[in-house]
Design a protein around this motif. Structure first.
Motif, PDB file in Angstrom:
ATOM      1  N   ASP A   1       7.932   4.034   1.031  1.00  0.00           N
ATOM      2  CA  ASP A   1       8.602   5.181   1.640  1.00  0.00           C
ATOM      3  C   ASP A   1       9.981   5.414   1.039  1.00  0.00           C
ATOM      4  O   ASP A   1      10.455   6.552   0.986  1.00  0.00           O
ATOM      5  CB  ASP A   1       8.752   4.966   3.155  1.00  0.00           C
ATOM      6  CG  ASP A   1       7.420   4.795   3.850  1.00  0.00           C
ATOM      7  OD1 ASP A   1       6.661   5.775   3.892  1.00  0.00           O
ATOM      8  OD2 ASP A   1       7.143   3.683   4.337  1.00  0.00           O
TER       9      ASP A   1
ATOM     10  N   GLU B   1       1.886  12.247  -3.898  1.00  0.00           N
ATOM     11  CA  GLU B   1       0.576  12.236  -3.235  1.00  0.00           C
ATOM     12  C   GLU B   1       0.726  12.177  -1.722  1.00  0.00           C
ATOM     13  O   GLU B   1      -0.023  12.840  -0.987  1.00  0.00           O
ATOM     14  CB  GLU B   1      -0.245  11.049  -3.723  1.00  0.00           C
ATOM     15  CG  GLU B   1      -1.654  10.991  -3.135  1.00  0.00           C
ATOM     16  CD  GLU B   1      -2.450   9.820  -3.650  1.00  0.00           C
ATOM     17  OE1 GLU B   1      -3.635   9.704  -3.272  1.00  0.00           O
ATOM     18  OE2 GLU B   1      -1.903   9.002  -4.430  1.00  0.00           O
ATOM     19  N   ARG B   2       1.722  11.434  -1.250  1.00  0.00           N
ATOM     20  CA  ARG B   2       1.948  11.309   0.184  1.00  0.00           C
ATOM     21  C   ARG B   2       2.751  12.480   0.743  1.00  0.00           C
ATOM     22  O   ARG B   2       2.814  12.677   1.954  1.00  0.00           O
ATOM     23  CB  ARG B   2       2.665   9.995   0.486  1.00  0.00           C
ATOM     24  CG  ARG B   2       1.862   8.766   0.096  1.00  0.00           C
ATOM     25  CD  ARG B   2       2.552   7.484   0.478  1.00  0.00           C
ATOM     26  NE  ARG B   2       2.660   7.370   1.925  1.00  0.00           N
ATOM     27  CZ  ARG B   2       3.796   7.220   2.584  1.00  0.00           C
ATOM     28  NH1 ARG B   2       4.936   7.174   1.927  1.00  0.00           N
ATOM     29  NH2 ARG B   2       3.804   7.124   3.891  1.00  0.00           N
TER      30      ARG B   2
ATOM     31  N   ARG C   1       0.809  -1.235   0.000  1.00  0.00           N
ATOM     32  CA  ARG C   1       0.000   0.000   0.000  1.00  0.00           C
ATOM     33  C   ARG C   1       0.833   1.272   0.000  1.00  0.00           C
ATOM     34  O   ARG C   1       0.307   2.359  -0.215  1.00  0.00           O
ATOM     35  CB  ARG C   1      -0.949   0.037   1.215  1.00  0.00           C
ATOM     36  CG  ARG C   1      -1.903  -1.120   1.306  1.00  0.00           C
ATOM     37  CD  ARG C   1      -3.002  -1.007   0.276  1.00  0.00           C
ATOM     38  NE  ARG C   1      -3.967  -2.089   0.382  1.00  0.00           N
ATOM     39  CZ  ARG C   1      -5.074  -2.176  -0.328  1.00  0.00           C
ATOM     40  NH1 ARG C   1      -5.343  -1.228  -1.218  1.00  0.00           N
ATOM     41  NH2 ARG C   1      -5.892  -3.189  -0.191  1.00  0.00           N
ATOM     42  N   ARG C   2       2.148   1.162   0.264  1.00  0.00           N
ATOM     43  CA  ARG C   2       2.969   2.360   0.269  1.00  0.00           C
ATOM     44  C   ARG C   2       4.427   2.014   0.032  1.00  0.00           C
ATOM     45  O   ARG C   2       4.860   0.887   0.271  1.00  0.00           O
ATOM     46  CB  ARG C   2       2.838   3.133   1.581  1.00  0.00           C
ATOM     47  CG  ARG C   2       3.243   2.377   2.811  1.00  0.00           C
ATOM     48  CD  ARG C   2       2.878   3.167   4.048  1.00  0.00           C
ATOM     49  NE  ARG C   2       4.052   3.632   4.751  1.00  0.00           N
ATOM     50  CZ  ARG C   2       4.338   3.258   5.999  1.00  0.00           C
ATOM     51  NH1 ARG C   2       3.555   2.429   6.636  1.00  0.00           N
ATOM     52  NH2 ARG C   2       5.409   3.727   6.592  1.00  0.00           N
TER      53      ARG C   2
ATOM     54  N   SER D   1       5.975  12.777   0.736  1.00  0.00           N
ATOM     55  CA  SER D   1       7.184  12.339   1.418  1.00  0.00           C
ATOM     56  C   SER D   1       7.753  11.127   0.700  1.00  0.00           C
ATOM     57  O   SER D   1       7.028  10.346   0.082  1.00  0.00           O
ATOM     58  CB  SER D   1       6.886  11.964   2.876  1.00  0.00           C
ATOM     59  OG  SER D   1       8.058  11.553   3.554  1.00  0.00           O
TER      60      SER D   1
ATOM     61  N   HIS E   1       3.106   8.360  -6.516  1.00  0.00           N
ATOM     62  CA  HIS E   1       2.773   7.851  -5.180  1.00  0.00           C
ATOM     63  C   HIS E   1       3.429   8.694  -4.101  1.00  0.00           C
ATOM     64  O   HIS E   1       2.769   9.108  -3.128  1.00  0.00           O
ATOM     65  CB  HIS E   1       3.219   6.394  -5.062  1.00  0.00           C
ATOM     66  CG  HIS E   1       3.132   5.841  -3.681  1.00  0.00           C
ATOM     67  ND1 HIS E   1       1.927   5.580  -3.061  1.00  0.00           N
ATOM     68  CD2 HIS E   1       4.109   5.519  -2.782  1.00  0.00           C
ATOM     69  CE1 HIS E   1       2.166   5.111  -1.843  1.00  0.00           C
ATOM     70  NE2 HIS E   1       3.471   5.060  -1.653  1.00  0.00           N
ATOM     71  N   MET E   2       4.713   8.976  -4.232  1.00  0.00           N
ATOM     72  CA  MET E   2       5.410   9.760  -3.213  1.00  0.00           C
ATOM     73  C   MET E   2       4.916  11.202  -3.193  1.00  0.00           C
ATOM     74  O   MET E   2       4.815  11.804  -2.117  1.00  0.00           O
ATOM     75  CB  MET E   2       6.919   9.700  -3.450  1.00  0.00           C
ATOM     76  CG  MET E   2       7.543   8.358  -3.122  1.00  0.00           C
ATOM     77  SD  MET E   2       9.368   8.395  -3.253  1.00  0.00           S
ATOM     78  CE  MET E   2       9.792   6.762  -2.635  1.00  0.00           C
TER      79      MET E   2
END
Length: 242
Positions: A83, A129-130, A80-81, A132, A126-127
């Motif tokens: 980092d 949107e987050r 789901r993520r 970070s 993805h990064m």
């Protein structure tokens, strides 16, 4: 104060050996989960059994366009993520250019340059949107100096040095840190193409480093507070002269 990596999720290419495996071990020890991307399915199965639930296998052939494109989406389905993306997979050609065939040149540039750019491109949405993320690329001291006995390899790493520094400037305002680690000669299968005399001298003089020593530099980069970016770390054997 160092930033904790506990519960972070890292995606590492070329994770079944060398620097990728050493970094995988270090991240898991620090409390992270690691998606181990590699084309060697048997090695991944063996390592996941050893490393436990924090190691997540991802069979990916970065030289296959469809497999390369599917890597980040498949990783996100599992965790789901993401980092941390560590673009580590690479290959090596040594010797005079006249002794190298075009197919081998294509393979090196596709893996050392094109796959890195594609992987970074895939993870940016993805990064972003987050707000970070960390992107680390395994480069080489050959990306900072023109090495006469490895012109194709050195050229590929110069390209990556430029790419990393450009992406650092593009992404730093989005909360995404981008940097590279640039080792000198590391004890690994990649040195198989080194001229025999150069390799012999390096071993005799202690001019080689272990993958774990590069992993320690990567861990330092990843654990800095978010207001600090380590943009490039050159890790050399003390006796290596270049």
């Amino acid at each position: 104060m160092a930033e904790s990596l506990k519960d972070k999720v890292a995606l590492i290419t070329g994770a079944a050996s060398g620097i990728g495996l050493a970094t995988t071990r270090a991240l898991i020890e620090a409390g992270a989960r690691v998606i181990m991307a590699d084309r060697d399915a048997q090695a991944l199965d063996r390592l996941v059994a050893e490393l436990g639930a924090a190691a997540i296998p991802q069979v990916t052939d970065l030289l296959d366009a469809e497999s390369c494109a599917a890597m980040v989406p498949q990783a996100l389905e599992k965790t789901r993520r993401i980092d941390i993306l560590h673009c580590n997979a690479g290959t090596y050609i040594g010797g005079d250019l006249s002794e190298t065939d075009p197919a081998t040149i294509d393979r090196m540039l596709n893996l050392n340059v094109n796959a890195v750019m594609k992987n970074v491109h895939a993870v940016i949405p993805h990064m972003t949107e987050r707000g970070s993320g960390d992107i680390i690329v395994t480069c080489s001291v050959a990306g900072h100096s023109a090495i006469p006995w490895e012109p194709v390899y050195s050229g590929s790493k110069w390209a990556i040095t430029c790419f990393v520094q450009a992406m650092r400037r593009q992404l730093n305002r989005k909360g995404i840190r981008v940097g590279q680690v640039s080792p000198g000669p590391v004890i690994s299968a990649l040195l198989a193409d080194w001229p025999e005399e150069n390799l012999r001298k390096a071993k005799e003089s202690g001019s080689l480093i272990e993958p774990e020593e590069v992993a320690e530099a990567i861990m330092f980069m990843l654990t800095r507070n978010r207001n600090v970016t380590i943009r490039d770390v050159i890790v050399l054997p003390t006796n290596f002269d270049i």
